[in-house]
Design a protein around this motif. Sequence first.
Motif, PDB file in Angstrom:
ATOM      1  N   VAL A  98       0.394  -1.299  -0.084  1.00  0.00           N
ATOM      2  CA  VAL A  98      -0.106  -0.413   0.175  1.00  0.00           C
ATOM      3  C   VAL A  98       0.558   1.310   0.184  1.00  0.00           C
ATOM      4  O   VAL A  98       0.682   2.013  -0.868  1.00  0.00           O
ATOM      5  N   LEU A  99       1.587   1.316   0.720  1.00  0.00           N
ATOM      6  CA  LEU A  99       2.686   2.963   1.056  1.00  0.00           C
ATOM      7  C   LEU A  99       3.653   2.720   0.420  1.00  0.00           C
ATOM      8  O   LEU A  99       3.557   4.233  -0.996  1.00  0.00           O
ATOM      9  N   ILE A 100       4.686   1.977  -0.422  1.00  0.00           N
ATOM     10  CA  ILE A 100       5.652   2.119  -1.567  1.00  0.00           C
ATOM     11  C   ILE A 100       5.056   2.226  -2.243  1.00  0.00           C
ATOM     12  O   ILE A 100       5.178   2.961  -3.196  1.00  0.00           O
ATOM     13  N   PRO A 101       4.065   1.655  -3.207  1.00  0.00           N
ATOM     14  CA  PRO A 101       3.044   1.895  -4.585  1.00  0.00           C
ATOM     15  C   PRO A 101       2.629   3.265  -4.459  1.00  0.00           C
ATOM     16  O   PRO A 101       2.508   4.388  -5.132  1.00  0.00           O
ATOM     17  N   GLN A 102       1.864   3.685  -3.939  1.00  0.00           N
ATOM     18  CA  GLN A 102       1.282   5.249  -3.110  1.00  0.00           C
ATOM     19  C   GLN A 102       2.257   5.353  -3.281  1.00  0.00           C
ATOM     20  O   GLN A 102       2.025   7.141  -3.719  1.00  0.00           O
ATOM     21  N   TYR A 103       3.295   5.913  -2.576  1.00  0.00           N
ATOM     22  CA  TYR A 103       4.181   7.139  -2.453  1.00  0.00           C
ATOM     23  C   TYR A 103       5.765   7.037  -3.594  1.00  0.00           C
ATOM     24  O   TYR A 103       6.694   7.502  -3.571  1.00  0.00           O
ATOM     25  N   THR A 104       4.993   5.972  -4.337  1.00  0.00           N
ATOM     26  CA  THR A 104       6.603   5.437  -5.620  1.00  0.00           C
ATOM     27  C   THR A 104       5.968   5.772  -7.445  1.00  0.00           C
ATOM     28  O   THR A 104       5.160   5.149  -7.262  1.00  0.00           O
ATOM     29  N   ARG A 105       6.817   7.269  -7.741  1.00  0.00           N
ATOM     30  CA  ARG A 105       5.828   7.583  -8.463  1.00  0.00           C
ATOM     31  C   ARG A 105       6.831   7.715  -9.923  1.00  0.00           C
ATOM     32  O   ARG A 105       7.655   8.358  -9.066  1.00  0.00           O
ATOM     33  N   GLY A 106       7.024   7.395 -10.925  1.00  0.00           N
ATOM     34  CA  GLY A 106       7.649   7.332 -11.902  1.00  0.00           C
ATOM     35  C   GLY A 106       8.501   6.505 -11.899  1.00  0.00           C
ATOM     36  O   GLY A 106       8.390   5.708 -11.285  1.00  0.00           O
ATOM     37  N   GLY A 107       9.550   6.030 -12.735  1.00  0.00           N
ATOM     38  CA  GLY A 107      10.373   5.309 -13.136  1.00  0.00           C
ATOM     39  C   GLY A 107      11.911   5.943 -13.175  1.00  0.00           C
ATOM     40  O   GLY A 107      12.900   4.390 -12.611  1.00  0.00           O
ATOM     41  N   ARG A 108      11.918   7.037 -12.802  1.00  0.00           N
ATOM     42  CA  ARG A 108      13.722   7.008 -11.696  1.00  0.00           C
ATOM     43  C   ARG A 108      13.182   8.199 -10.980  1.00  0.00           C
ATOM     44  O   ARG A 108      12.332   9.169 -10.777  1.00  0.00           O
ATOM     45  N   ARG A 109      14.442   8.779  -9.735  1.00  0.00           N
ATOM     46  CA  ARG A 109      14.740   9.637  -8.622  1.00  0.00           C
ATOM     47  C   ARG A 109      14.396  11.291 -10.206  1.00  0.00           C
ATOM     48  O   ARG A 109      14.803  11.627 -11.001  1.00  0.00           O
ATOM     49  N   ALA A 110      13.629  12.138  -9.088  1.00  0.00           N
ATOM     50  CA  ALA A 110      14.211  13.311  -9.524  1.00  0.00           C
ATOM     51  C   ALA A 110      14.757  14.043  -9.430  1.00  0.00           C
ATOM     52  O   ALA A 110      15.899  13.952  -8.487  1.00  0.00           O
ATOM     53  N   ARG A 111      15.836  14.470 -10.791  1.00  0.00           N
ATOM     54  CA  ARG A 111      16.960  15.114 -10.850  1.00  0.00           C
ATOM     55  C   ARG A 111      16.082  16.074  -9.903  1.00  0.00           C
ATOM     56  O   ARG A 111      15.972  17.347  -9.799  1.00  0.00           O
ATOM     57  N   ASN A 112      17.483  17.017  -8.927  1.00  0.00           N
ATOM     58  CA  ASN A 112      18.287  18.437  -8.358  1.00  0.00           C
ATOM     59  C   ASN A 112      17.662  19.378  -9.082  1.00  0.00           C
ATOM     60  O   ASN A 112      18.412  19.449  -9.989  1.00  0.00           O
ATOM     61  N   PRO A 113      17.099  20.426  -8.713  1.00  0.00           N
ATOM     62  CA  PRO A 113      16.857  21.581  -9.830  1.00  0.00           C
ATOM     63  C   PRO A 113      18.040  22.231  -9.397  1.00  0.00           C
ATOM     64  O   PRO A 113      18.340  23.007 -10.746  1.00  0.00           O
ATOM     65  N   ALA A 114      19.461  22.176  -8.740  1.00  0.00           N
ATOM     66  CA  ALA A 114      20.378  22.738  -8.504  1.00  0.00           C
ATOM     67  C   ALA A 114      20.891  22.350  -9.617  1.00  0.00           C
ATOM     68  O   ALA A 114      21.671  23.320 -10.337  1.00  0.00           O
ATOM     69  N   TYR A 115      21.267  21.251  -9.763  1.00  0.00           N
ATOM     70  CA  TYR A 115      21.892  20.677 -11.125  1.00  0.00           C
ATOM     71  C   TYR A 115      21.453  20.976 -12.520  1.00  0.00           C
ATOM     72  O   TYR A 115      22.337  21.169 -13.556  1.00  0.00           O
ATOM     73  N   LEU A 116      20.117  20.955 -12.820  1.00  0.00           N
ATOM     74  CA  LEU A 116      19.493  21.109 -14.029  1.00  0.00           C
ATOM     75  C   LEU A 116      20.027  22.318 -14.110  1.00  0.00           C
ATOM     76  O   LEU A 116      20.282  22.447 -15.388  1.00  0.00           O
ATOM     77  N   GLU A 117      19.990  23.363 -13.141  1.00  0.00           N
ATOM     78  CA  GLU A 117      20.611  24.674 -13.718  1.00  0.00           C
ATOM     79  C   GLU A 117      21.341  24.783 -14.308  1.00  0.00           C
ATOM     80  O   GLU A 117      22.266  25.659 -14.958  1.00  0.00           O
ATOM     81  N   VAL A 118      22.697  24.133 -13.407  1.00  0.00           N
ATOM     82  CA  VAL A 118      24.188  24.427 -13.563  1.00  0.00           C
ATOM     83  C   VAL A 118      24.306  23.940 -14.643  1.00  0.00           C
ATOM     84  O   VAL A 118      24.751  24.229 -15.893  1.00  0.00           O
ATOM     85  N   ALA A 119      23.711  22.597 -15.599  1.00  0.00           N
ATOM     86  CA  ALA A 119      24.169  22.118 -16.441  1.00  0.00           C
ATOM     87  C   ALA A 119      22.885  22.830 -17.768  1.00  0.00           C
ATOM     88  O   ALA A 119      23.669  22.478 -18.751  1.00  0.00           O
ATOM     89  N   GLU A 120      22.433  23.762 -17.607  1.00  0.00           N
ATOM     90  CA  GLU A 120      21.914  24.399 -18.867  1.00  0.00           C
ATOM     91  C   GLU A 120      22.166  25.125 -19.391  1.00  0.00           C
ATOM     92  O   GLU A 120      23.353  25.643 -20.462  1.00  0.00           O
TER      93      GLU A 120
END
Length: 217
Positions: free
Chosen positions: A164-186
């Motif tokens: 119940v809990l793990i399927p409920q709070y597991t979303r997507g196929g991969r972990r969300a990337r840190n916005p700070a990394y994305l900004e520097v990479a961009e």
Amino acid sequence: MRCATSATGSARPDGSTSRRRTGSYARWACQPGRTSSSAKWCALLLEAYYEPQFSDRSHGFRPRRGCHAALREVANTWRGASWFIEGDISDCFGSLDHQVMIDTLAEKIRDNRLLRLVRNMLTAGYLEDWVYNATLSGAPQGGVASPILSNIYLHRLDSFVEKVLIPQYTRGGRRARNPAYLEVAEHGSSGSGLPAASLRALRRRSPSRFHRTQGRG
């Protein structure tokens, strides 16, 4: 993941044992030979039936499992985890509800004689200073059937978390990337010519892992 540790108690003149913990005594069961033999056979029957059904993430009071097996699983399997949440079930043996325990067993066991034996073991009571005390809740500390009974009781918690809990709070196929990394990479990939001072400010706002990886490069 669930694991457990055990502790030892000191013998008392009346045949029971007690252990001081956080200002209170945990009563330990010292059962007579006939009762202990019945409890042992009961534990063997319950273990043979329920053990294959338990979660692979459960390591407490199980054959060939324990805290070291749990640590090996963490080291070999959970390599992407950087932090864990640790919880403790306070007074696990002493707070089991007898009716919930019997109802849980009755879901899969139809032998009323075995259910009656388990109920009698749970409600047998204990002697302290030669005074009988009723056991209103919990499994006897030190009882040979208490570990398997507690695992059967807590298996419902394991199933709830995994199904119940793990399927409920597991979303997507991969972990969300840190916005700070994305900004520097961009800024780095677009060649925007961002001033060095601005890049340094971005790096300071990024997690420490970013600084370590940049240092290696």
